[in-house]
Motif scaffolding. Structure first.
Motif, short mmCIF file in Angstrom:
data_model
loop_
_atom_site.label_atom_id
_atom_site.label_comp_id
_atom_site.label_asym_id
_atom_site.label_seq_id
_atom_site.Cartn_x
_atom_site.Cartn_y
_atom_site.Cartn_z
N LEU A 65 18.11 -24.74 10.49
CA LEU A 65 18.33 -24.89 11.93
C LEU A 65 19.76 -24.50 12.30
CD1 LEU A 65 16.47 -28.25 12.61
CD2 LEU A 65 15.73 -25.97 13.30
N THR A 68 20.24 -20.65 12.33
CA THR A 68 19.36 -19.86 13.20
C THR A 68 20.11 -19.41 14.44
OG1 THR A 68 17.40 -21.05 12.45
CG2 THR A 68 17.23 -19.92 14.55
N ASP A 69 19.95 -18.14 14.78
CA ASP A 69 20.51 -17.59 16.02
C ASP A 69 19.50 -17.89 17.13
OD1 ASP A 69 21.68 -16.19 18.06
OD2 ASP A 69 21.29 -14.21 17.19
N VAL A 70 19.73 -18.96 17.85
CA VAL A 70 18.79 -19.42 18.87
C VAL A 70 18.59 -18.36 19.95
CG1 VAL A 70 18.34 -21.23 20.57
CG2 VAL A 70 19.38 -21.81 18.40
N GLU A 71 19.62 -17.58 20.24
CA GLU A 71 19.54 -16.55 21.28
C GLU A 71 18.52 -15.47 20.94
OE1 GLU A 71 21.10 -16.48 24.28
OE2 GLU A 71 21.74 -18.50 23.78
N LEU A 73 15.58 -15.93 19.34
CA LEU A 73 14.22 -16.45 19.15
C LEU A 73 13.31 -16.09 20.31
CD1 LEU A 73 14.99 -20.04 17.82
CD2 LEU A 73 14.47 -17.99 16.50
N LEU A 78 11.22 -20.42 19.63
CA LEU A 78 12.11 -21.43 20.20
C LEU A 78 11.39 -22.78 20.29
CD1 LEU A 78 14.91 -21.97 21.30
CD2 LEU A 78 14.10 -21.26 23.54
N TYR A 81 11.36 -24.15 16.87
CA TYR A 81 12.71 -24.58 16.54
C TYR A 81 12.98 -25.97 17.10
CZ TYR A 81 17.82 -24.54 16.31
OH TYR A 81 19.13 -24.86 16.04
N VAL A 82 12.62 -26.17 18.37
CA VAL A 82 12.84 -27.47 19.01
C VAL A 82 12.03 -28.56 18.32
CG1 VAL A 82 12.47 -28.78 21.15
CG2 VAL A 82 13.49 -26.50 21.24
#
Length: 120
Positions: A65, A68-71, A73, A78, A81-82
């Protein structure tokens, strides 16, 4: 420009449309998927190992986590991920609660290096 009758096809243009909610990384990924004729989600990472949605809570999930490059996803990724972050948080809360219960327990063993009575 906010009048739908003045827009082509009545659809919002520019950043007022659905692209407003998507990061540049997501837009780039979806465009590459469209050009390649691939589905709008990344299926390659499913073949390479445990997906975030199936990773057991613990240090490895925390590492994944954090890295991870959230931008970049997609919306589906996403969401996964959440959910993985929520599972990790619940796992950490259970660890904390267990430690607090043990600390507050009357049967708690004496701490090494300390005496149990105040006269020592």
């Amino acid at each position: 420009m906010n009048d739908p009758s003045k827009r082509p096809n009545g659809y919002p243009q520019g950043l007022d449309g659905p692209m407003k909610a998507m990061s540049p990384g997501v837009v780039d990924f979806l465009f590459r998927q469209l050009v390649a004729g691939e589905p709008p989600e990344d299926v390659q990472w499913r073949r390479e190992g445990t997906v975030l949605g199936e990773q057991q809570p613990g240090a490895e999930l925390a590492r994944r986590l954090a890295e991870t490059d959230v931008e970049s996803l997609t919306p589906v990724e996403l969401f996964d991920y959440v959910r993985a972050a929520q599972r990790l948080g619940a796992w950490a809360d259970r660890l904390r609660e267990s430690a607090v219960a043990r600390y507050c327990s009357p049967e708690r063993p004496a701490t090494p290096g300390r005496h149990s009575d105040a006269s020592a």
